[in-house]
Design a protein around this motif. Structure first.
Motif, PDB file in Angstrom:
ATOM      1  N   ASP A 134       0.818  -1.208   0.000  1.00 21.97           N
ATOM      2  CA  ASP A 134       0.000   0.000   0.000  1.00 21.97           C
ATOM      3  C   ASP A 134       0.856   1.264   0.000  1.00 21.97           C
ATOM      4  O   ASP A 134       0.438   2.305  -0.516  1.00 21.97           O
ATOM      5  CB  ASP A 134      -0.942   0.021   1.202  1.00 21.97           C
ATOM      6  CG  ASP A 134      -2.167  -0.851   0.985  1.00 21.97           C
ATOM      7  OD1 ASP A 134      -2.227  -1.526  -0.058  1.00 21.97           O
ATOM      8  OD2 ASP A 134      -3.053  -0.875   1.861  1.00 21.97           O
ATOM      9  N   ASP A 244      -1.932   2.902   8.735  1.00 17.89           N
ATOM     10  CA  ASP A 244      -2.487   2.322   9.951  1.00 17.89           C
ATOM     11  C   ASP A 244      -1.847   2.892  11.225  1.00 17.89           C
ATOM     12  O   ASP A 244      -2.543   3.163  12.198  1.00 17.89           O
ATOM     13  CB  ASP A 244      -2.322   0.800   9.910  1.00 17.89           C
ATOM     14  CG  ASP A 244      -2.970   0.204   8.679  1.00 17.89           C
ATOM     15  OD1 ASP A 244      -4.210   0.155   8.633  1.00 17.89           O
ATOM     16  OD2 ASP A 244      -2.240  -0.180   7.758  1.00 17.89           O
ATOM     17  N   ALA A 421      -6.879  -7.318   4.817  1.00 14.59           N
ATOM     18  CA  ALA A 421      -6.947  -6.052   5.553  1.00 14.59           C
ATOM     19  C   ALA A 421      -7.461  -6.141   6.985  1.00 14.59           C
ATOM     20  O   ALA A 421      -7.091  -5.303   7.814  1.00 14.59           O
ATOM     21  CB  ALA A 421      -7.818  -5.059   4.779  1.00 14.59           C
ATOM     22  N   THR A 425      -6.004  -3.707   9.918  1.00 12.60           N
ATOM     23  CA  THR A 425      -6.755  -2.497  10.263  1.00 12.60           C
ATOM     24  C   THR A 425      -7.258  -2.522  11.701  1.00 12.60           C
ATOM     25  O   THR A 425      -7.251  -1.496  12.381  1.00 12.60           O
ATOM     26  CB  THR A 425      -7.929  -2.301   9.296  1.00 12.60           C
ATOM     27  OG1 THR A 425      -8.707  -3.513   9.235  1.00 12.60           O
ATOM     28  CG2 THR A 425      -7.435  -1.973   7.902  1.00 12.60           C
TER      29      THR A 425
END
Length: 457
Positions: A134, A244, A421, A425
């Motif tokens: 990412d 994050d 994810a 997360t």
């Protein structure tokens, strides 16, 4: 000195300079006094990073090149009024805490564990340039583009070939990367990784300082911070460069300031809540969700605290609205491409997907995590009811529920989003949970003072 050590020193100097300016701005957010010192450092770091990102937006708005001049100009615009708004909380008069020899030994041991946790994350983060998928495809790609082109090119939001970069994501973190690069004079995504251990330190300082101000004994506050420092699912090489870790800092800013505002601990709580809403909304899409959840918690508190909901609406909504309006002006309206929201009108199709999402989470959770969850539940049960703890758990619970439900709407299917994810997360909720658990233990492991306590009535 050349190479990486010199680059790290340069980036470190930039971040410390931003933090120093932010520390001055934080005088309008956090009361003066020893009881607030750790929190002021954290809020100052948040304000400093916002200024670094903001100077990029300011320079681009006037078709200029970001650098030290726009940064210092923006810092002056913000710092001078902040100086006039400084205040002291005269109700909070910290006394010297009474600690036994055993408590002092425990504090030293916990501090050592905390330092080791910070050192380990620094080692993970700085061993190589930021490399997470990412970061390469989204956050770093956009930041490097802003730096290279001295503008925000429209193609980032229009070209289908660049859809991998998620044009609908907020621009706060890419602007922060670009801002650091402009101040440094070059793009160096190895040295810029230093930002992430410093974000960890700011998070730990905020957690420790907030718990101490809330009456926690030093060993309890250090234990919460030490355990969080060792939380590898959040503080690891893979999360370095992604959003994050910054979001975990932002939601802790949001949760602690919301609890302070609901309990009216000091005059700066509303200002801190506004900055937290700005930071969260500019960092990730779910940051806006957390702001909305904070408003819901504030509205529910209005049943017992008359008049708070209307004020909370302005405190939380206005900063978030400014960020959304700025993004709409830059990129227009863009859909969340990973999700099919039409499923919300199809219960027959949605319910099985929710079941698949929950099943994927249960089967994908390793045994060690279940043991950790059991220990967490035991600590929650051992604690005492607390308004602040309820606020923090409510915010974390809203986040967890959203992360559990969203895979049901994923275009690629629930199992895909859970696998790629969900666990990453939800790890960002760890600082909120640590604060909520620890503050419930304060009545059991509270501070014994020779003078007045550090908490405001």
């Amino acid at each position: 000195m050349t190479g990486l050590p010199l680059s790290l020193l340069s980036v470190g100097a930039i971040l410390l300079a931003a933090a120093a300016v932010g520390y001055g701005v934080a005088g309008a957010l956090v009361p003066r006094g020893r009881a607030w010192r750790a929190e002021r450092v954290s809020w100052g770091f948040a304000a400093g990073l916002a200024l670094v990102a903001g100077c990029v937006a300011l320079a681009f708005s006037f078709h200029g090149t970001p650098g030290w001049l726009p940064f210092l100009l923006l810092a002056a615009i913000v710092a001078l009024p902040a100086r006039l708004l400084r205040f002291r909380d005269r109700r909070a008069k910290p006394g010297d805490s009474l600690e036994s020899a055993g408590e002092r030994r425990a504090s030293r041991l916990l501090l050592a564990i905390l330092v080791v946790g910070v050192a380990l994350y620094a080692l993970r983060a700085l061993t190589e340039p930021m490399w997470a998928n990412d970061y390469v495809a989204i956050w770093g790609f956009k930041g490097k583009t802003f730096f290279a082109e001295r503008q925000i090119p429209d193609r980032l939001f229009r070209w289908l070939s660049l859809s991998f970069s998620h044009p609908e994501y907020p621009l706060g973190l890419p602007m922060l990367y670009a801002g650091i690069a402009f101040l440094l004079g070059r793009w160096d995504d190895h040295a810029m990784a230093l930002l992430f251990p410093l974000l960890q330190v700011a998070t730990l300082l905020l957690l420790f300082g907030w718990l101490r101000r809330r009456g926690a004994a030093r060993p309890l506050a250090l234990a919460a911070a030490a355990l969080l420092s060792q939380f590898e699912p959040l503080y690891r090489a893979f999360t370095t460069g992604m959003a994050d870790v910054p979001l975990s800092f932002g939601v802790l800013l949001l949760g602690t300031s919301l609890a302070d505002r609901i309990e009216r601990t000091d005059r700066g709580a509303s200002r801190r809540l506004a900055l937290a809403a700005l930071v969260c909304t500019a960092t990730k899409n779910e940051g806006l969700f957390f702001v909305a959840a904070a408003f819901l918690v504030a509205a529910l508190s209005a049943f017992s605290r008359r008049g708070f909901a209307a004020r909370a609406a302005a405190i939380l909504a206005l900063p978030a609205a400014l960020v959304i309006a700025a993004h709409r002006l830059i990129r227009g309206s863009l859909p969340l491409r990973d999700f099919d929201f039409s499923l919300l009108s199809k219960p027959g199709a949605l319910i099985p997907r929710i079941g698949e999402s929950i099943a994927s989470v249960v089967t994908g959770t390793p045994p060690a995590a279940w043991i950790g969850l059991a220990a967490l539940v035991a600590l929650v049960v051992a604690g005492r009811p607390s308004v602040a703890g309820t606020v923090l758990f409510a915010l974390a619970g809203c986040g967890f529920a959203a992360y559990l439900f969203l895979p049901a709407l994923a275009v690629e299917g629930p199992a895909w989003l859970v696998e790629t994810a969900f666990f990453r997360t939800t790890a960002a909720l760890a600082p909120l949970v640590a604060a909520g658990v620890a503050v419930r233990l304060v009545p059991i492991f509270g501070t014994r003072h020779t003078g007045l306590g550090t908490r405001s009535p």
